[in-house]
Write an enzyme that holds these catalytic residues in place. Structure first.
Site, mmCIF file in Angstrom:
data_model
loop_
_atom_site.group_PDB
_atom_site.id
_atom_site.type_symbol
_atom_site.label_atom_id
_atom_site.label_comp_id
_atom_site.label_asym_id
_atom_site.label_seq_id
_atom_site.Cartn_x
_atom_site.Cartn_y
_atom_site.Cartn_z
ATOM 1 N N GLY A 86 0.819 -1.198 0.000
ATOM 2 C CA GLY A 86 0.000 0.000 0.000
ATOM 3 C C GLY A 86 0.855 1.251 0.000
ATOM 4 O O GLY A 86 1.946 1.280 -0.569
ATOM 5 N N LEU A 87 0.332 2.312 0.635
ATOM 6 C CA LEU A 87 1.024 3.600 0.710
ATOM 7 C C LEU A 87 1.335 4.154 -0.675
ATOM 8 O O LEU A 87 2.405 4.693 -0.923
ATOM 9 C CB LEU A 87 2.309 3.496 1.543
ATOM 10 C CG LEU A 87 2.134 3.070 3.008
ATOM 11 C CD1 LEU A 87 3.494 2.924 3.686
ATOM 12 C CD2 LEU A 87 1.261 4.054 3.757
ATOM 13 N N CYS A 88 0.369 3.991 -1.583
ATOM 14 C CA CYS A 88 0.555 4.511 -2.939
ATOM 15 C C CYS A 88 -0.691 5.273 -3.395
ATOM 16 O O CYS A 88 -1.117 5.177 -4.547
ATOM 17 C CB CYS A 88 0.901 3.385 -3.916
ATOM 18 S SG CYS A 88 -0.133 1.926 -3.819
ATOM 19 N N GLY A 89 -1.274 6.009 -2.459
ATOM 20 C CA GLY A 89 -2.418 6.844 -2.790
ATOM 21 C C GLY A 89 -3.606 6.034 -3.283
ATOM 22 O O GLY A 89 -3.925 4.976 -2.744
ATOM 23 N N PHE A 91 -3.858 4.454 -6.081
ATOM 24 C CA PHE A 91 -3.441 3.546 -7.161
ATOM 25 C C PHE A 91 -4.332 2.308 -7.223
ATOM 26 O O PHE A 91 -4.840 1.943 -8.286
ATOM 27 C CB PHE A 91 -1.980 3.144 -6.952
ATOM 28 C CG PHE A 91 -1.496 2.069 -7.884
ATOM 29 C CD1 PHE A 91 -1.086 2.369 -9.160
ATOM 30 C CD2 PHE A 91 -1.446 0.736 -7.476
ATOM 31 C CE1 PHE A 91 -0.642 1.386 -10.033
ATOM 32 C CE2 PHE A 91 -1.008 -0.249 -8.326
ATOM 33 C CZ PHE A 91 -0.607 0.071 -9.614
#
Length: 288
Positions: A86-89, A91
């Site tokens: 995760g931690l990809c907005g 996406f």
């Protein structure tokens, strides 16, 4: 003073988080550069393979079952390419919402099964009770052409066996660091003619025959198509993560400034209170 300690602790925590987001942004930027180079270098090759495929398949549509469209398609397979982390907005969430909208609009009466690539895709659709026949978690720990080719073979075997009438790829196409195009592309059967402009009118002589070339080219075309989708998705993920971590770093800076202001105000208030107490004590002693 307890309030001051609390604010100092919060500032320290936010600064630690900011250091992490800065580091993740730098890592994503390095990975993006490599992923972007791979995508840019593959696009012309993939486009040329597709062009040759269109030319050959337009005259050799009966050569392979992979080129034959179903008259009344009922069973559909999706290859959904998400990410492992995760931690990809937005996406993943934007892509998955797009996929569900496609299901509602284009495939409402079809029997739909999924091959998921990436842990996030598997988790999302499993929670929503989609039928997942295969999952490839940890796929992006080491992106490889061979692993992609195995997925192609799995999907092709199921299509040739008649289990599915159509196969589609759903993925994020890399546009820029801050933008992706959500795509749904037909994978199987291979479309014989995609547009009238796609076919060059030049009369070529083939050696060996066009039929033999087409039979050899079909697996290469399918592998290249899915490999390009994987690389596009990987570059999009790194770009989205870089942008998300940059935003997180900027937000942390804003929070630190706000907390620093609160800290200064609280410190000033504490000093003022102490001075007032000292003055009051001195006045009391003077009057006493």
């Amino acid at each position: 003073m307890a309030n001051l300690r609390e604010i100092r602790n919060r500032i320290s925590t936010v600064k630690s988080t900011q250091q992490i987001t800065k580091a993740m942004k730098m890592v994503a930027a390095a990975r993006l550069k490599k992923a972007q180079e791979r995508v840019v270098s593959l696009r012309p090759y993939a486009g040329k393979v597709r062009e040759v495929m269109v030319r050959l398949s337009s005259t050799q549509a009966s050569v392979s079952k992979l080129l034959a469209p179903a008259e009344d398609p009922k069973n559909v397979l999706w290859i959904v390419i998400g990410s492992d982390r995760g931690l990809c907005g937005g996406f993943n969430s934007n892509l998955f919402r797009f996929a569900e909208e496609e299901r509602r609009v284009r495939f409402p009466e079809r029997n739909l099964h999924l091959i998921t690539v990436g842990r996030k895709a598997h988790d999302y659709f499993r929670r929503r009770n989609y039928t997942i026949i295969q999952n490839h978690n940890g796929f992006f720990d080491k992106v490889s052409y061979d692993a992609t080719a195995r997925i192609t073979r799995e999907a092709t075997d199921l299509f040739l066996a008649g289990t599915y009438d159509e196969v589609y790829i759903i993925y994020n196409e890399f546009k820029s660091v801050i933008a992706q195009n959500r795509m749904v592309e037909s994978f199987l059967p291979v479309r014989a003619v995609e547009s009238t402009e796609a076919i060059d009118k030049t009369d070529y002589i083939y050696e060996p025959s066009a039929e033999e070339i087409l039979k050899s080219l079909l697996p290469l075309h399918l592998n290249t198509q899915l490999w390009r989708a994987v690389l596009e998705s990987n570059a999009s993920e790194q770009g989205a993560r870089m942008a998300a971590m940059d935003n997180a770093t900027e937000n942390a800076s804003a929070i630190i400034r706000e907390l620093q202001l609160k800290y200064n105000q609280a410190r000033q208030a504490a000093i003022t209170t102490e001075l007032s107490e000292i003055v009051s004590g001195a006045e009391a002693l003077k009057n006493g």
